[in-house]
Design a protein around this motif. Structure first.
Motif, PDB file in Angstrom:
ATOM      1  N   TYR A   5      33.738  11.923 -19.822  1.00  0.00           N
ATOM      2  CA  TYR A   5      34.136  10.543 -20.107  1.00  0.00           C
ATOM      3  C   TYR A   5      33.705   9.618 -18.969  1.00  0.00           C
ATOM      4  CZ  TYR A   5      37.105   6.435 -20.701  1.00  0.00           C
ATOM      5  OH  TYR A   5      37.560   5.145 -20.813  1.00  0.00           O
ATOM      6  N   VAL A   6      33.958  10.051 -17.737  1.00  0.00           N
ATOM      7  CA  VAL A   6      33.603   9.239 -16.565  1.00  0.00           C
ATOM      8  C   VAL A   6      32.090   9.058 -16.486  1.00  0.00           C
ATOM      9  CG1 VAL A   6      33.582   9.184 -14.050  1.00  0.00           C
ATOM     10  CG2 VAL A   6      35.666   9.843 -15.261  1.00  0.00           C
ATOM     11  N   LEU A   7      31.326  10.115 -16.749  1.00  0.00           N
ATOM     12  CA  LEU A   7      29.862  10.011 -16.701  1.00  0.00           C
ATOM     13  C   LEU A   7      29.348   9.046 -17.768  1.00  0.00           C
ATOM     14  CD1 LEU A   7      28.875  13.763 -16.118  1.00  0.00           C
ATOM     15  CD2 LEU A   7      28.823  11.880 -14.455  1.00  0.00           C
ATOM     16  N   SER A   8      29.876   9.172 -18.984  1.00  0.00           N
ATOM     17  CA  SER A   8      29.453   8.272 -20.062  1.00  0.00           C
ATOM     18  C   SER A   8      29.861   6.827 -19.754  1.00  0.00           C
ATOM     19  CB  SER A   8      30.064   8.722 -21.392  1.00  0.00           C
ATOM     20  OG  SER A   8      29.629  10.010 -21.743  1.00  0.00           O
ATOM     21  N   ALA A   9      31.067   6.673 -19.230  1.00  0.00           N
ATOM     22  CA  ALA A   9      31.545   5.334 -18.882  1.00  0.00           C
ATOM     23  C   ALA A   9      30.680   4.706 -17.798  1.00  0.00           C
ATOM     24  CB  ALA A   9      33.005   5.398 -18.419  1.00  0.00           C
ATOM     25  N   SER A  10      30.234   5.524 -16.842  1.00  0.00           N
ATOM     26  CA  SER A  10      29.383   5.009 -15.763  1.00  0.00           C
ATOM     27  C   SER A  10      28.076   4.461 -16.313  1.00  0.00           C
ATOM     28  CB  SER A  10      29.096   6.120 -14.742  1.00  0.00           C
ATOM     29  OG  SER A  10      30.292   6.589 -14.166  1.00  0.00           O
ATOM     30  N   LEU A  11      27.520   5.139 -17.312  1.00  0.00           N
ATOM     31  CA  LEU A  11      26.269   4.680 -17.918  1.00  0.00           C
ATOM     32  C   LEU A  11      26.484   3.366 -18.675  1.00  0.00           C
ATOM     33  CD1 LEU A  11      23.305   5.255 -18.283  1.00  0.00           C
ATOM     34  CD2 LEU A  11      23.856   6.689 -20.252  1.00  0.00           C
ATOM     35  N   VAL A  12      27.609   3.285 -19.413  1.00  0.00           N
ATOM     36  CA  VAL A  12      27.931   2.045 -20.120  1.00  0.00           C
ATOM     37  C   VAL A  12      28.111   0.895 -19.140  1.00  0.00           C
ATOM     38  CG1 VAL A  12      29.691   0.896 -21.525  1.00  0.00           C
ATOM     39  CG2 VAL A  12      28.942   3.183 -22.116  1.00  0.00           C
ATOM     40  N   ILE A  13      28.806   1.154 -18.049  1.00  0.00           N
ATOM     41  CA  ILE A  13      29.051   0.111 -17.045  1.00  0.00           C
ATOM     42  C   ILE A  13      27.744  -0.343 -16.404  1.00  0.00           C
ATOM     43  CG2 ILE A  13      30.113  -0.358 -14.806  1.00  0.00           C
ATOM     44  CD1 ILE A  13      32.357   1.592 -15.649  1.00  0.00           C
ATOM     45  N   ALA A  14      26.895   0.633 -16.017  1.00  0.00           N
ATOM     46  CA  ALA A  14      25.634   0.293 -15.349  1.00  0.00           C
ATOM     47  C   ALA A  14      24.754  -0.580 -16.241  1.00  0.00           C
ATOM     48  CB  ALA A  14      24.899   1.567 -14.952  1.00  0.00           C
ATOM     49  N   ALA A  15      24.624  -0.173 -17.509  1.00  0.00           N
ATOM     50  CA  ALA A  15      23.801  -0.964 -18.430  1.00  0.00           C
ATOM     51  C   ALA A  15      24.449  -2.302 -18.732  1.00  0.00           C
ATOM     52  CB  ALA A  15      23.579  -0.177 -19.727  1.00  0.00           C
ATOM     53  N   GLY A  16      25.777  -2.306 -18.869  1.00  0.00           N
ATOM     54  CA  GLY A  16      26.480  -3.550 -19.145  1.00  0.00           C
ATOM     55  C   GLY A  16      26.420  -4.537 -17.997  1.00  0.00           C
ATOM     56  N   ILE A  17      26.433  -4.028 -16.785  1.00  0.00           N
ATOM     57  CA  ILE A  17      26.333  -4.901 -15.612  1.00  0.00           C
ATOM     58  C   ILE A  17      24.957  -5.568 -15.547  1.00  0.00           C
ATOM     59  CG2 ILE A  17      26.141  -4.862 -13.088  1.00  0.00           C
ATOM     60  CD1 ILE A  17      28.418  -2.821 -13.071  1.00  0.00           C
ATOM     61  N   TYR A  18      23.920  -4.824 -15.902  1.00  0.00           N
ATOM     62  CA  TYR A  18      22.561  -5.365 -15.818  1.00  0.00           C
ATOM     63  C   TYR A  18      22.256  -6.352 -16.943  1.00  0.00           C
ATOM     64  CZ  TYR A  18      17.511  -5.439 -15.064  1.00  0.00           C
ATOM     65  OH  TYR A  18      16.232  -5.832 -14.822  1.00  0.00           O
ATOM     66  N   LEU A  19      22.946  -6.193 -18.071  1.00  0.00           N
ATOM     67  CA  LEU A  19      22.687  -7.040 -19.228  1.00  0.00           C
ATOM     68  C   LEU A  19      22.822  -8.541 -18.952  1.00  0.00           C
ATOM     69  CD1 LEU A  19      24.141  -5.224 -22.361  1.00  0.00           C
ATOM     70  CD2 LEU A  19      21.856  -6.158 -22.100  1.00  0.00           C
ATOM     71  N   PRO A  20      23.860  -9.018 -18.257  1.00  0.00           N
ATOM     72  CA  PRO A  20      23.958 -10.457 -18.009  1.00  0.00           C
ATOM     73  C   PRO A  20      22.768 -11.031 -17.253  1.00  0.00           C
ATOM     74  CG  PRO A  20      26.034  -9.393 -17.555  1.00  0.00           C
ATOM     75  CD  PRO A  20      25.047  -8.298 -17.778  1.00  0.00           C
ATOM     76  N   PHE A  21      22.223 -10.254 -16.325  1.00  0.00           N
ATOM     77  CA  PHE A  21      21.071 -10.738 -15.571  1.00  0.00           C
ATOM     78  C   PHE A  21      19.831 -10.826 -16.459  1.00  0.00           C
ATOM     79  CE2 PHE A  21      23.952  -8.754 -12.536  1.00  0.00           C
ATOM     80  CZ  PHE A  21      24.075  -9.751 -11.592  1.00  0.00           C
ATOM     81  N   VAL A  22      19.690  -9.855 -17.354  1.00  0.00           N
ATOM     82  CA  VAL A  22      18.602  -9.926 -18.332  1.00  0.00           C
ATOM     83  C   VAL A  22      18.794 -11.142 -19.230  1.00  0.00           C
ATOM     84  CG1 VAL A  22      17.463  -8.740 -20.234  1.00  0.00           C
ATOM     85  CG2 VAL A  22      18.302  -7.428 -18.285  1.00  0.00           C
ATOM     86  N   GLY A  23      20.035 -11.360 -19.647  1.00  0.00           N
ATOM     87  CA  GLY A  23      20.333 -12.512 -20.493  1.00  0.00           C
ATOM     88  C   GLY A  23      20.049 -13.833 -19.807  1.00  0.00           C
ATOM     89  N   ALA A  24      20.350 -13.918 -18.506  1.00  0.00           N
ATOM     90  CA  ALA A  24      20.082 -15.146 -17.763  1.00  0.00           C
ATOM     91  C   ALA A  24      18.585 -15.426 -17.684  1.00  0.00           C
ATOM     92  CB  ALA A  24      20.680 -15.041 -16.360  1.00  0.00           C
ATOM     93  N   GLN A  25      17.801 -14.374 -17.457  1.00  0.00           N
ATOM     94  CA  GLN A  25      16.347 -14.552 -17.428  1.00  0.00           C
ATOM     95  C   GLN A  25      15.816 -14.969 -18.791  1.00  0.00           C
ATOM     96  OE1 GLN A  25      14.268 -11.134 -15.642  1.00  0.00           O
ATOM     97  NE2 GLN A  25      16.176 -10.573 -14.634  1.00  0.00           N
ATOM     98  N   LEU A  26      16.352 -14.353 -19.836  1.00  0.00           N
ATOM     99  CA  LEU A  26      15.922 -14.677 -21.190  1.00  0.00           C
ATOM    100  C   LEU A  26      16.252 -16.128 -21.536  1.00  0.00           C
ATOM    101  CD1 LEU A  26      14.589 -13.381 -23.651  1.00  0.00           C
ATOM    102  CD2 LEU A  26      16.868 -12.804 -24.491  1.00  0.00           C
ATOM    103  N   ALA A  27      17.442 -16.571 -21.126  1.00  0.00           N
ATOM    104  CA  ALA A  27      17.837 -17.960 -21.375  1.00  0.00           C
ATOM    105  C   ALA A  27      16.893 -18.927 -20.670  1.00  0.00           C
ATOM    106  CB  ALA A  27      19.270 -18.186 -20.900  1.00  0.00           C
ATOM    107  N   GLU A  28      16.469 -18.556 -19.469  1.00  0.00           N
ATOM    108  CA  GLU A  28      15.578 -19.435 -18.702  1.00  0.00           C
ATOM    109  C   GLU A  28      14.217 -19.573 -19.372  1.00  0.00           C
ATOM    110  OE1 GLU A  28      13.642 -19.756 -14.204  1.00  0.00           O
ATOM    111  OE2 GLU A  28      15.164 -18.242 -14.655  1.00  0.00           O
ATOM    112  N   VAL A  29      13.666 -18.444 -19.813  1.00  0.00           N
ATOM    113  CA  VAL A  29      12.332 -18.511 -20.413  1.00  0.00           C
ATOM    114  C   VAL A  29      12.372 -19.119 -21.813  1.00  0.00           C
ATOM    115  CG1 VAL A  29      11.483 -16.555 -19.075  1.00  0.00           C
ATOM    116  CG2 VAL A  29      12.472 -16.159 -21.332  1.00  0.00           C
ATOM    117  N   MET A  30      13.550 -19.036 -22.480  1.00  0.00           N
ATOM    118  CA  MET A  30      13.675 -19.601 -23.820  1.00  0.00           C
ATOM    119  C   MET A  30      14.093 -21.066 -23.796  1.00  0.00           C
ATOM    120  SD  MET A  30      12.783 -17.113 -25.814  1.00  0.00           S
ATOM    121  CE  MET A  30      13.304 -17.647 -27.434  1.00  0.00           C
ATOM    122  N   GLY A  31      14.532 -21.556 -22.616  1.00  0.00           N
ATOM    123  CA  GLY A  31      14.908 -22.959 -22.488  1.00  0.00           C
ATOM    124  C   GLY A  31      16.237 -23.326 -23.115  1.00  0.00           C
TER     125      GLY A  31
END
Length: 337
Positions: free
Chosen positions: A188-214
């Motif tokens: 459970y902890v290992l799976s949760a760590s993967l969800v957290i890691a990907a979820g943490i990175y997602l907002p930064f990807v979203g911010a970049q996407l918002a910038e390029v999409m205007g």
């Protein structure tokens, strides 16, 4: 064009990782629920809801400490509450046969009711708060109230869930004879760590996407970033539904909304410039009250348990939730620029 494609690729990769780990997260949470004698609702409320809400926490902390954008921090939390309730529409569509609300446990009424109180309390404070608000050091008076009521809610939900449990460890452990409780916790902890890691990175990807999409910053913060940080809830809830743990899926969404409000209190503690809500737009109250009304609709569905379905295999409860979600999106599209 290549930069845009790279950003979309990163976004898709994060979503795939969350979906992959989220499926296993549900399975191990179900093992823990069986072997500890706790119901799927309680596991969904605590284990899954807390883990899947961590991206909102990290996003909010980053928005306050690194970017100094309080509107993004508050907007992503309240927008996530609306998005989480909209996910119930997806679950109702995927739940073939009987309506989602005829099959779900009535115990969710309690957590949805606490959500109405907590989210509504925040909405009132967004509307009423000003520079002369009561404070404790740099905190708004609403922060200790949120923390206290969250503790009361968790205690009440725990007592209620324990009272509903009729089968204990000896009776249910045989569902997973090849896995010990210790193994379930580790995986459970290992799976949760993967969800957290990907979820943490997602907002930064979203911010970049918002910038390029205007796209507008406020629109992105309250809707797009909220949707991105809610992807763990979406992936985990669908995975729980497919493995037959419907109550775990619903409890994950309703529990995430409660935890989101606790995160807002934690963000107020971190934000030392003053009470956090005094630095935000009153427009966030619209998201809060949209979530309150949607929670009320869910309570009606759990009590009334409608059997009829309308077009595209969803009932009028889900249609109402989807309509409110679209209305909230449209309002922020018009006025969130």
């Amino acid at each position: 064009m290549s930069a845009v494609l790279i950003i979309w690729f990163e976004f898709g990769l994060c979503a795939i990782l969350i979906g992959f780990a989220g499926t296993r997260l549900c399975r191990y949470a179900d093992v823990i629920a069986d072997k500890t004698g706790l119901s799927g609702s309680w596991i969904g409320l605590i284990l899954l809801a807390t883990v899947t809400s961590l991206p909102e926490l990290v996003t909010g902390v980053s928005a306050l400490t690194l970017a100094n954008i309080p509107n993004i921090a508050v907007g992503s939390l309240l927008g996530s509450c609306v998005f989480n309730l909209a996910i119930l529409v997806v679950l109702d569509y995927l739940a073939r046969g009987e309506s989602l609300y005829r099959r779900a446990s009535s115990s969710h009424i309690l957590s949805a009711g606490f959500g109405v109180i907590l989210i509504g309390f925040v909405g009132l404070n967004v509307l009423l708060i000003d520079k002369t608000t009561l404070t404790i050091a740099h905190l708004g008076i609403y922060t200790p109230a949120i923390v206290l009521f969250y503790i009361v809610a968790m205690r009440a939900l725990y007592i209620h869930e324990r009272a509903q449990v009729k089968e204990f460890v000896e009776q249910v452990a045989d569902r997973y004879p090849d896995m010990t409780l210790h193994q379930a916790y580790v995986r459970y902890v290992l799976s949760a760590s993967l969800v957290i890691a990907a979820g943490i990175y997602l907002p930064f990807v979203g911010a970049q996407l918002a910038e390029v999409m205007g796209w507008h910053n406020t629109f992105v913060g309250t809707l797009f970033i909220a949707g991105i940080t809610s992807l763990p809830e979406l992936a985990v809830s669908i995975a729980a539904l497919r493995m037959g743990a419907l109550d775990m899926a619903i409890a994950n969404l309703l529990g995430s909304n409660l935890f989101n409000i606790l995160i807002l209190a934690l963000e107020d503690i971190i934000f030392v410039a003053g009470p956090l809500l005094t630095f935000t737009s009153p427009l966030h109250a619209f998201s809060a009250f949209s979530a309150v009304i949607m929670s009320g609709i869910v309570i009606v569905g759990l009590v009334y348990r409608p059997s009829t379905r309308l077009f595209i295999s969803i009932g009028w409860i889900s249609l109402s939730l989807f309509t409110l979600y679209l209305l909230n999106t449209y309002v922020f599209y018009l006025h969130g620029g």
